[in-house]
Design a protein around this motif. Structure first.
Motif, PDB file in Angstrom:
ATOM      1  N   GLY A 168       0.920  -1.220   0.012  1.00 40.27           N
ATOM      2  CA  GLY A 168       0.078  -0.144   0.185  1.00 40.27           C
ATOM      3  C   GLY A 168       0.965   1.243  -0.049  1.00 40.27           C
ATOM      4  N   ALA A 169       0.134   2.256  -0.180  1.00 36.15           N
ATOM      5  CA  ALA A 169       0.909   3.449  -0.085  1.00 36.15           C
ATOM      6  C   ALA A 169       1.158   3.882   1.400  1.00 36.15           C
ATOM      7  CB  ALA A 169       0.301   4.583  -0.654  1.00 36.15           C
ATOM      8  N   GLY A 170       1.669   5.299   1.654  1.00 39.75           N
ATOM      9  CA  GLY A 170       1.976   5.581   3.384  1.00 39.75           C
ATOM     10  C   GLY A 170       3.301   5.984   3.317  1.00 39.75           C
ATOM     11  N   GLY A 171       4.347   5.836   2.351  1.00 40.60           N
ATOM     12  CA  GLY A 171       5.642   6.652   2.650  1.00 40.60           C
ATOM     13  C   GLY A 171       5.759   7.817   2.267  1.00 40.60           C
ATOM     14  N   SER A 172       6.884   8.339   2.512  1.00 40.62           N
ATOM     15  CA  SER A 172       7.454   9.508   1.963  1.00 40.62           C
ATOM     16  C   SER A 172       8.785   9.336   1.832  1.00 40.62           C
ATOM     17  CB  SER A 172       7.038  10.943   2.837  1.00 40.62           C
ATOM     18  OG  SER A 172       7.200  10.617   4.043  1.00 40.62           O
ATOM     19  N   ALA A 173       9.298   8.549   0.750  1.00 43.75           N
ATOM     20  CA  ALA A 173      10.731   8.443   0.778  1.00 43.75           C
ATOM     21  C   ALA A 173      11.664   9.440   0.662  1.00 43.75           C
ATOM     22  CB  ALA A 173      10.980   7.373  -0.165  1.00 43.75           C
ATOM     23  N   GLU A 174      12.929   9.550   0.948  1.00 41.43           N
ATOM     24  CA  GLU A 174      13.848  10.523   0.398  1.00 41.43           C
ATOM     25  C   GLU A 174      14.304  10.350  -1.037  1.00 41.43           C
ATOM     26  OE1 GLU A 174      17.534  10.766   2.567  1.00 41.43           O
ATOM     27  OE2 GLU A 174      16.696  10.160   4.361  1.00 41.43           O
ATOM     28  N   VAL A 175      14.695  11.186  -1.922  1.00 42.56           N
ATOM     29  CA  VAL A 175      15.132  11.127  -3.029  1.00 42.56           C
ATOM     30  C   VAL A 175      16.838  11.141  -3.142  1.00 42.56           C
ATOM     31  CG1 VAL A 175      15.123  11.782  -5.481  1.00 42.56           C
ATOM     32  CG2 VAL A 175      13.021  11.800  -3.996  1.00 42.56           C
ATOM     33  N   ALA A 176      17.410  10.385  -3.438  1.00 41.52           N
ATOM     34  CA  ALA A 176      18.969  10.433  -3.804  1.00 41.52           C
ATOM     35  C   ALA A 176      19.164  10.406  -5.147  1.00 41.52           C
ATOM     36  CB  ALA A 176      19.586   9.171  -2.893  1.00 41.52           C
ATOM     37  N   GLU A 177      19.801  11.239  -5.702  1.00 42.85           N
ATOM     38  CA  GLU A 177      20.129  11.362  -6.955  1.00 42.85           C
ATOM     39  C   GLU A 177      21.608  10.746  -7.228  1.00 42.85           C
ATOM     40  OE1 GLU A 177      18.595  13.019  -9.405  1.00 42.85           O
ATOM     41  OE2 GLU A 177      17.256  13.870  -7.858  1.00 42.85           O
ATOM     42  N   VAL A 178      21.443   9.874  -8.324  1.00 43.54           N
ATOM     43  CA  VAL A 178      22.502   8.773  -8.791  1.00 43.54           C
ATOM     44  C   VAL A 178      23.256   9.556  -9.917  1.00 43.54           C
ATOM     45  CG1 VAL A 178      23.145   6.527  -9.368  1.00 43.54           C
ATOM     46  CG2 VAL A 178      21.429   6.978  -7.703  1.00 43.54           C
ATOM     47  N   ALA A 179      24.675   9.690  -9.892  1.00 40.37           N
ATOM     48  CA  ALA A 179      25.271  10.131 -11.089  1.00 40.37           C
ATOM     49  C   ALA A 179      25.373   8.901 -12.070  1.00 40.37           C
ATOM     50  CB  ALA A 179      26.674  10.774 -10.874  1.00 40.37           C
ATOM     51  N   VAL A 180      25.116   9.302 -13.307  1.00 43.36           N
ATOM     52  CA  VAL A 180      25.186   8.294 -14.521  1.00 43.36           C
ATOM     53  C   VAL A 180      26.088   8.830 -15.575  1.00 43.36           C
ATOM     54  CG1 VAL A 180      23.979   6.749 -16.077  1.00 43.36           C
ATOM     55  CG2 VAL A 180      22.756   7.552 -13.876  1.00 43.36           C
ATOM     56  N   THR A 181      27.255   8.005 -15.817  1.00 45.37           N
ATOM     57  CA  THR A 181      28.075   8.331 -16.715  1.00 45.37           C
ATOM     58  C   THR A 181      28.025   7.352 -18.047  1.00 45.37           C
ATOM     59  OG1 THR A 181      29.514   9.006 -15.110  1.00 45.37           O
ATOM     60  CG2 THR A 181      30.816   9.238 -17.070  1.00 45.37           C
ATOM     61  N   ILE A 182      27.589   7.979 -19.108  1.00 49.45           N
ATOM     62  CA  ILE A 182      27.522   7.154 -20.335  1.00 49.45           C
ATOM     63  C   ILE A 182      28.448   7.633 -21.437  1.00 49.45           C
ATOM     64  CG2 ILE A 182      25.775   6.363 -22.133  1.00 49.45           C
ATOM     65  CD1 ILE A 182      23.743   6.422 -19.921  1.00 49.45           C
ATOM     66  N   ALA A 183      29.315   6.820 -21.892  1.00 50.54           N
ATOM     67  CA  ALA A 183      30.397   7.297 -22.829  1.00 50.54           C
ATOM     68  C   ALA A 183      29.765   7.110 -24.329  1.00 50.54           C
ATOM     69  CB  ALA A 183      31.508   6.718 -22.519  1.00 50.54           C
ATOM     70  N   ASP A 184      30.463   7.695 -25.288  1.00 50.86           N
ATOM     71  CA  ASP A 184      30.022   7.426 -26.754  1.00 50.86           C
ATOM     72  C   ASP A 184      30.309   6.076 -26.710  1.00 50.86           C
ATOM     73  OD1 ASP A 184      29.177   9.895 -27.518  1.00 50.86           O
ATOM     74  OD2 ASP A 184      31.262  10.311 -28.696  1.00 50.86           O
ATOM     75  N   GLY A 185      29.483   5.495 -27.517  1.00 46.17           N
ATOM     76  CA  GLY A 185      29.686   3.975 -27.875  1.00 46.17           C
ATOM     77  C   GLY A 185      29.382   3.030 -26.874  1.00 46.17           C
ATOM     78  N   ASP A 186      28.895   3.359 -25.695  1.00 41.98           N
ATOM     79  CA  ASP A 186      28.523   2.588 -24.607  1.00 41.98           C
ATOM     80  C   ASP A 186      27.036   1.891 -24.896  1.00 41.98           C
ATOM     81  OD1 ASP A 186      30.472   2.951 -23.125  1.00 41.98           O
ATOM     82  OD2 ASP A 186      29.392   4.156 -21.527  1.00 41.98           O
ATOM     83  N   ILE A 187      26.235   2.733 -25.796  1.00 48.41           N
ATOM     84  CA  ILE A 187      24.919   2.262 -26.314  1.00 48.41           C
ATOM     85  C   ILE A 187      24.990   1.955 -27.703  1.00 48.41           C
ATOM     86  CG2 ILE A 187      22.507   2.805 -26.028  1.00 48.41           C
ATOM     87  CD1 ILE A 187      22.829   4.573 -23.710  1.00 48.41           C
ATOM     88  N   ARG A 188      24.744   0.671 -27.943  1.00 47.55           N
ATOM     89  CA  ARG A 188      25.020   0.518 -29.566  1.00 47.55           C
ATOM     90  C   ARG A 188      23.831  -0.106 -30.029  1.00 47.55           C
ATOM     91  NH1 ARG A 188      29.626  -0.206 -31.736  1.00 47.55           N
ATOM     92  NH2 ARG A 188      28.885  -2.113 -32.574  1.00 47.55           N
ATOM     93  N   GLY A 189      22.592  -0.133 -29.344  1.00 45.84           N
ATOM     94  CA  GLY A 189      21.163  -0.327 -29.543  1.00 45.84           C
ATOM     95  C   GLY A 189      20.265   0.154 -28.630  1.00 45.84           C
ATOM     96  N   ARG A 190      19.017   0.607 -29.221  1.00 42.85           N
ATOM     97  CA  ARG A 190      17.923   0.946 -28.406  1.00 42.85           C
ATOM     98  C   ARG A 190      16.599   0.871 -29.070  1.00 42.85           C
ATOM     99  NH1 ARG A 190      18.696   5.950 -26.478  1.00 42.85           N
ATOM    100  NH2 ARG A 190      20.947   6.445 -26.771  1.00 42.85           N
ATOM    101  N   VAL A 191      15.499   0.893 -28.322  1.00 38.99           N
ATOM    102  CA  VAL A 191      14.258   0.758 -28.559  1.00 38.99           C
ATOM    103  C   VAL A 191      14.055   2.028 -29.661  1.00 38.99           C
ATOM    104  CG1 VAL A 191      11.732   0.872 -27.919  1.00 38.99           C
ATOM    105  CG2 VAL A 191      13.555  -0.418 -26.727  1.00 38.99           C
ATOM    106  N   LYS A 192      13.699   2.000 -30.669  1.00 42.32           N
ATOM    107  CA  LYS A 192      13.420   3.011 -31.737  1.00 42.32           C
ATOM    108  C   LYS A 192      11.929   3.436 -31.824  1.00 42.32           C
ATOM    109  CE  LYS A 192      16.927   4.584 -33.733  1.00 42.32           C
ATOM    110  NZ  LYS A 192      17.544   5.732 -33.347  1.00 42.32           N
TER     111      LYS A 192
END
Ligand SMILES: Cc1cc2nc3c(=O)[nH]c(=O)nc-3n(C[C@H](O)[C@H](O)[C@H](O)COP(=O)(O)OP(=O)(O)OC[C@H]3O[C@@H](n4cnc5c(N)ncnc54)[C@H](O)[C@@H]3O)c2cc1C
Ligand SMILES: Nc1ncnc2c1ncn2[C@@H]1O[C@H](COP(=O)(O)O)[C@@H](O)[C@H]1O
Lengths: 330, 265
Positions: A168-192
């Motif tokens: 059920g609902a009833g929370g009020s969670a904290e938000v933690a930002e996550v740093a994401v590093t994606i380099a050129d060429g890391d992603i070679r396929g994706r949903v078009k």
């Protein structure tokens, strides 16, 4: 040492999928047994994550890890695995849970290899046992159940829909930002592109109630009587392979070994004989009802309730009785 | 192009699965082994791409497992694969999906394929895990459970259709890439008699641990971070309750039982 459970928050069409609530319930159950705090990971571009954030924060979890990156606007196994790995590091989670959905299966297998984590796919039970994840999963097309235990540093599992009642609902969670590093060429396929095929009904793999028809329906048109019954139940319609092969229903509706494996609380097999290849797709259903004119049909050996008779007579009567029930309970 | 197809020997779906006396294995007695049905789609797709391209494309079948893996490799050759590699070593025994993927990735790496095709899942453990792990280890994009596959004319891009809840996803990948195959992708051919004869004579290459840049502790049971606790039979269902009467009476009683007894509506 790693501690806690991270639930992968699956977002589709801008909202948090229902399975996420079931995963939070599963995680709570591990947490009570000593697996540590529960948190959620949201992965996507800023718009995707922001859209799902309020719903995720409202769940009974400690933290929502938000892993945003502009490159994650559409799904890619590689990009999402990179972002999830960052969220796992940030949360220091020992256990990571996914829904056994199309996305959950794709991402969990990729992320497990990337993080050198163990993975159990398509689990129907899980417990915390001596500091490790222990699960049960159907194997050999559901003919036997395999119980397994992990000894890995990070332990992942994907869980079938409809196993745990949603948290059920009833929370009020904290938000933690996550740093994401994606380099050129890391992603070679994706949903078009996503081509819609559904009519807004719940997919078979997520449906709580399914009404399936077999070859005995005799025509695509006759499936209407199942549609009407499904309507009265809030159910999704499925089919046997014989019905699909005969062209009465599309393959996306097929239940069984070469179709979908389903796990509803209520399954109707209407005019379906009960061949092993059909049974392996639906036999974990909580309650099974069979309607068949042949009292010796094998489906009756797997059913909880059996009705011998002509489906063309019985199905409309069931629809009528359901409507009557709804009318009286309003 | 170079295409690798992954094929596994698994018990036929008609096989009765009996838990072994130790409770932690399946009794091999009476099991009939076949090529994993989804791997047939993979072999067929590889052959169709080769036939369509009419160039120097080769299809190499790879199988890891005990001696019976040779049977499925012969089947792949008989269907039309050009070469076959049998991956086998006592050190590989008892490996879980990831340990096996680690081995297969190193077998495949020196082949430098443009495309790897596998089944959507092996119908023994139904894990659907080996192929995406191989893709990760080799740094390739993946499309899983694919029912339609197109390779661009310049042989640089693959577009795959995969069913997801409520629709189909179109995944575009730069080659080299990995694809797992679903029913509907194609209709696998039967091996022809000349094909079977030719396959019998073909040499099947053997690869073991010594041929790979892997240590014994990272493969097989030693390299696995999961262990079997035990197998369980399916819980018995209570006997069926037959509901008698005419259609209207059956329907009314069913709806009552579903509401009051089973409490599911
Ligand atoms: C490799 C392989 C994979 C397969 N995969 C699948 C799969 O994914 N899913 C699947 O479903 N099957 C699968 N099959 C097929 C499976 O073996 C059966 O052939 C199929 O499930 C039969 O479908 P059916 O029950 O609709 O048809 P039938 O076996 O023809 O049964 C029809 C039933 O309807 C009853 N009936 C007829 N008329 C009426 C009426 N008026 N009222 C009430 N009852 C009536 C009959 O008594 C009979 O029991 C697979 C087979 C193979 C070999
Ligand atoms: N031992 C193996 N040898 C060759 N291919 C395999 C092996 N195990 C799995 N595969 C491939 O990976 C697919 C999925 O298997 P799994 O992940 O075990 O469900 C199979 O359909 C095969 O294409």
């Amino acid at each position: 040492m790693a501690n806690g459970i991270l639930v992968y928050g699956e977002v589709r069409d801008g909202s948090l999928k229902a399975i996420t609530k079931e995963l939070v319930a599963a995680a709570a159950h591990l947490s009570q047994a000593g697996a540590g705090p529960v948190s959620i990971a949201l992965v996507g571009d800023a718009a995707t994550v922001d859209a799902a954030l309020p719903a995720a924060r409202a769940l009974p979890v400690a933290t929502v890890y938000a892993a945003r990156h502009a490159e994650l606007a559409s799904y890619s196994s590689q990009g999402y695995a990179i972002a999830l790995q960052a969220a796992i590091k940030a949360s220091d989670a020992k256990v990571v849970l996914f829904g056994a959905t199309a996305l959950g299966r794709d991402l969990s297998a990729r992320a497990a290899a990337r993080c050198d984590a163990s993975l159990f796919t398509d689990c129907t039970e899980l417990v915390w046992s001596g500091g490790n994840l222990r699960v049960k999963r159907p194997v050999y097309s559901g003919k036997v159940i395999l119980e397994l235990e992990s000894t890995a540093g990070v332990q992942m599992a994907s869980i079938r829909p409809n196993i745990f009642a949603p948290a059920g609902a009833g929370g009020s969670a904290e938000v933690a930002e996550v740093a994401v590093t994606i380099a050129d060429g890391d992603i070679r396929g994706r949903v078009k592109e996503i081509v819609r095929t559904s009519t807004g009904k719940k997919d078979l793999t997520e449906a709580e109630i399914i009404v399936s028809g077999g070859r005995s329906l005799k025509s695509p048109d006759n499936f209407k009587i199942l549609d009407e019954m499904a309507e009265a139940l809030g159910a999704t319609v499925g089919a046997s392979r014989a019905a699909v092969d005969a062209g009465y229903a599309p393959h996306s509706m097929q239940v069984g070994q070469t179709g979908k494996v389903v796990n509803p609380k209520l399954y109707f097999a209407v005019g379906i004989s009960g061949a092993i290849q059909h049974l392996v797709g639906m036999r974990t259903s909580k309650v099974i009802v069979a309607v068949n004119k042949d009292e010796n049909a094998p489906i009756f050996q797997k059913a909880d309730y059996g009705l011998v008779g002509d489906l063309f007579e019985i199905v409309p009567k069931i629809t009528e009785a359901l409507k009557k029930l709804h009318a009286s309970s309003h | 192009m170079k295409i690798v197809v992954l094929v596994k020997s698994v018990p036929d779906t008609e096989s009765k699965i009996k838990i072994g006396a130790d409770g932690t294995s399946i009794d091999p007695q009476g099991l009939k082994f076949i090529m994993n049905p989804y791997d047939e789609f993979a072999v067929e797709e590889g052959l169709r791409i080769k036939e369509r391209l009419k160039d120097d494309t080769t299809v190499v079948a790879v199988s890891m497992g005990p001696e019976r893996a040779v049977e499925v490799l012969r089947t792949a050759l008989a269907m039309g694969a050009d070469d076959a590699i049998h991956v086998s070593d006592p050190a590989f025994e008892g490996g879980d999906a990831q340990a096996n993927a680690r081995v297969l990735a190193e077998v495949i790496r020196p082949l430098s394929p443009d495309l790897i095709l596998g089944g959507k899942q092996a119908i023994d453990y139904d894990a659907a895990q080996v192929c995406p792990a191989i893709a990760e280890y080799l740094g390739m994009p993946q499309a899983l459970i694919v029912s339609e596959l197109k390779i661009s004319d310049d042989k640089k891009v693959a577009t795959a259709r995969r069913r997801v809840e409520g629709g189909d996803e179109m995944v575009e990948m730069t080659l080299p890439a990995l694809v797992t195959c679903e029913k509907g992708l194609n209709e696998p051919r039967y091996a022809s008699l000349p094909g079977i004869m030719k396959a019998k004579k073909k040499e099947i290459k053997k690869v073991g641990l010594a041929d790979l840049p892997l240590k014994a502790e990272s493969v097989g049971a030693a390299g696995s971070k999961t262990k079997v606790v035990k197998y369980h039979n399916l819980p018995e269902r209570p006997p069926v309750k037959m509901i008698a009467g005419d259609a209207a009476a059956q329907a009314a009683e069913l709806v009552r039982l579903l509401r009051e007894e089973a409490k599911v509506i």
